[in-house]
Design a protein around this motif. Structure first.
Motif, PDB file in Angstrom:
ATOM      1  N   UNK A   1     -49.701  50.479  -7.745  1.00  0.00           N
ATOM      2  CA  UNK A   1     -48.524  50.962  -7.038  1.00  0.00           C
ATOM      3  C   UNK A   1     -47.734  49.778  -6.465  1.00  0.00           C
ATOM      4  N   UNK A   2     -48.472  48.816  -5.907  1.00  0.00           N
ATOM      5  CA  UNK A   2     -47.810  47.621  -5.355  1.00  0.00           C
ATOM      6  C   UNK A   2     -47.081  46.863  -6.457  1.00  0.00           C
ATOM      7  N   UNK A   3     -47.702  46.768  -7.593  1.00  0.00           N
ATOM      8  CA  UNK A   3     -47.118  46.065  -8.716  1.00  0.00           C
ATOM      9  C   UNK A   3     -45.837  46.760  -9.173  1.00  0.00           C
ATOM     10  N   UNK A   4     -45.847  48.084  -9.203  1.00  0.00           N
ATOM     11  CA  UNK A   4     -44.677  48.853  -9.622  1.00  0.00           C
ATOM     12  C   UNK A   4     -43.558  48.634  -8.626  1.00  0.00           C
ATOM     13  N   UNK A   5     -43.916  48.684  -7.339  1.00  0.00           N
ATOM     14  CA  UNK A   5     -42.911  48.481  -6.297  1.00  0.00           C
ATOM     15  C   UNK A   5     -42.279  47.091  -6.432  1.00  0.00           C
ATOM     16  N   UNK A   6     -43.130  46.080  -6.662  1.00  0.00           N
ATOM     17  CA  UNK A   6     -42.638  44.724  -6.835  1.00  0.00           C
ATOM     18  C   UNK A   6     -41.723  44.631  -8.048  1.00  0.00           C
ATOM     19  N   UNK A   7     -42.138  45.278  -9.141  1.00  0.00           N
ATOM     20  CA  UNK A   7     -41.320  45.254 -10.354  1.00  0.00           C
ATOM     21  C   UNK A   7     -40.006  45.997 -10.140  1.00  0.00           C
ATOM     22  N   UNK A  10     -37.856  43.812  -8.131  1.00  0.00           N
ATOM     23  CA  UNK A  10     -37.407  42.732  -9.035  1.00  0.00           C
ATOM     24  C   UNK A  10     -36.303  43.271  -9.953  1.00  0.00           C
ATOM     25  N   UNK A  11     -36.496  44.501 -10.454  1.00  0.00           N
ATOM     26  CA  UNK A  11     -35.519  45.138 -11.327  1.00  0.00           C
ATOM     27  C   UNK A  11     -34.196  45.341 -10.586  1.00  0.00           C
ATOM     28  N   UNK A  12     -34.272  45.804  -9.311  1.00  0.00           N
ATOM     29  CA  UNK A  12     -33.067  46.001  -8.511  1.00  0.00           C
ATOM     30  C   UNK A  12     -32.340  44.661  -8.282  1.00  0.00           C
ATOM     31  N   UNK A  13     -33.115  43.633  -8.002  1.00  0.00           N
ATOM     32  CA  UNK A  13     -32.526  42.313  -7.777  1.00  0.00           C
ATOM     33  C   UNK A  13     -31.839  41.814  -9.048  1.00  0.00           C
ATOM     34  N   UNK A  17     -27.969  41.076  -9.626  1.00  0.00           N
ATOM     35  CA  UNK A  17     -27.522  39.785 -10.180  1.00  0.00           C
ATOM     36  C   UNK A  17     -26.668  40.014 -11.430  1.00  0.00           C
ATOM     37  N   UNK A  18     -27.088  40.973 -12.282  1.00  0.00           N
ATOM     38  CA  UNK A  18     -26.329  41.302 -13.487  1.00  0.00           C
ATOM     39  C   UNK A  18     -24.938  41.821 -13.126  1.00  0.00           C
ATOM     40  N   UNK A  19     -24.887  42.708 -12.106  1.00  0.00           N
ATOM     41  CA  UNK A  19     -23.584  43.238 -11.663  1.00  0.00           C
ATOM     42  C   UNK A  19     -22.691  42.106 -11.181  1.00  0.00           C
ATOM     43  N   UNK A  20     -23.299  41.205 -10.423  1.00  0.00           N
ATOM     44  CA  UNK A  20     -22.518  40.065  -9.906  1.00  0.00           C
ATOM     45  C   UNK A  20     -22.029  39.188 -11.057  1.00  0.00           C
ATOM     46  N   UNK A  21     -22.902  38.911 -12.028  1.00  0.00           N
ATOM     47  CA  UNK A  21     -22.520  38.095 -13.174  1.00  0.00           C
ATOM     48  C   UNK A  21     -21.426  38.776 -13.998  1.00  0.00           C
ATOM     49  N   UNK A  22     -21.530  40.116 -14.141  1.00  0.00           N
ATOM     50  CA  UNK A  22     -20.512  40.843 -14.894  1.00  0.00           C
ATOM     51  C   UNK A  22     -19.173  40.797 -14.165  1.00  0.00           C
ATOM     52  N   UNK A  23     -19.236  40.905 -12.829  1.00  0.00           N
ATOM     53  CA  UNK A  23     -18.000  40.820 -12.045  1.00  0.00           C
ATOM     54  C   UNK A  23     -17.391  39.427 -12.197  1.00  0.00           C
TER      55      UNK A  23
END
Length: 143
Positions: A1-7, A10-13, A17-23
């Motif tokens: 569960x901790x690993x999923x939360x971390x992932x 990480x996915x949200x981050x 970052x992708x949204x920022x790069x696209x902007x």
């Protein structure tokens, strides 16, 4: 569960970052488009200026051709005057060179005489010193 939360975090981050790069990429494309448009306007303006300059050049070349003959005559007179002046200056230069040569010879004679005078003064000084020593010795002998 901790690993999923971390992932998930990480996915949200990464999504952020992708949204920022696209902007940023969108802004770069907009900037690029603006720069390209500006350069094209600038190029058109410079082409217009170039055409105007070419017209001015043609007119100037025509004026130059029209005035060449009178300028050639004036140049001929200037060359003749310059030639006369050059001959005059050459003669003056020769006279000054001769005078300079004589001055250098005089300076050399003067330097030699000054050296001779200095040598004579040294000899006189040496003789005076020797004379004073001899007089002092004679005085001691008489005292």
């Amino acid at each position: 569960a901790q690993k999923i939360k971390t992932l998930e975090e990480r996915n949200l981050a990464l999504k952020a970052e992708l949204d920022e790069l696209q902007a940023n990429m969108g802004q770069i494309k907009t900037d690029r488009s603006d720069v390209l448009e500006h350069l094209q306007r600038d190029l058109r303006s410079k082409n217009d200026a170039l055409a105007e300059l070419q017209t001015t050049l043609a007119e100037t070349q025509e004026q130059l051709a029209a005035t060449t003959t009178s300028k050639d005559e004036a140049m001929k007179e200037i060359k003749e005057s310059s030639s006369r002046e050059q001959r005059k200056l050459t003669q003056q230069n020769k006279a000054l060179s001769d005078e300079l040569f004589e001055l250098k010879a005089f300076q050399e004679r003067k330097a030699a005489l000054e050296a001779e005078l200095l040598e004579m003064r040294k000899n006189v000084s040496d003789l005076k010193t020797r004379h004073e020593q001899e007089v002092a010795e004679l005085k001691r002998d008489f005292d």
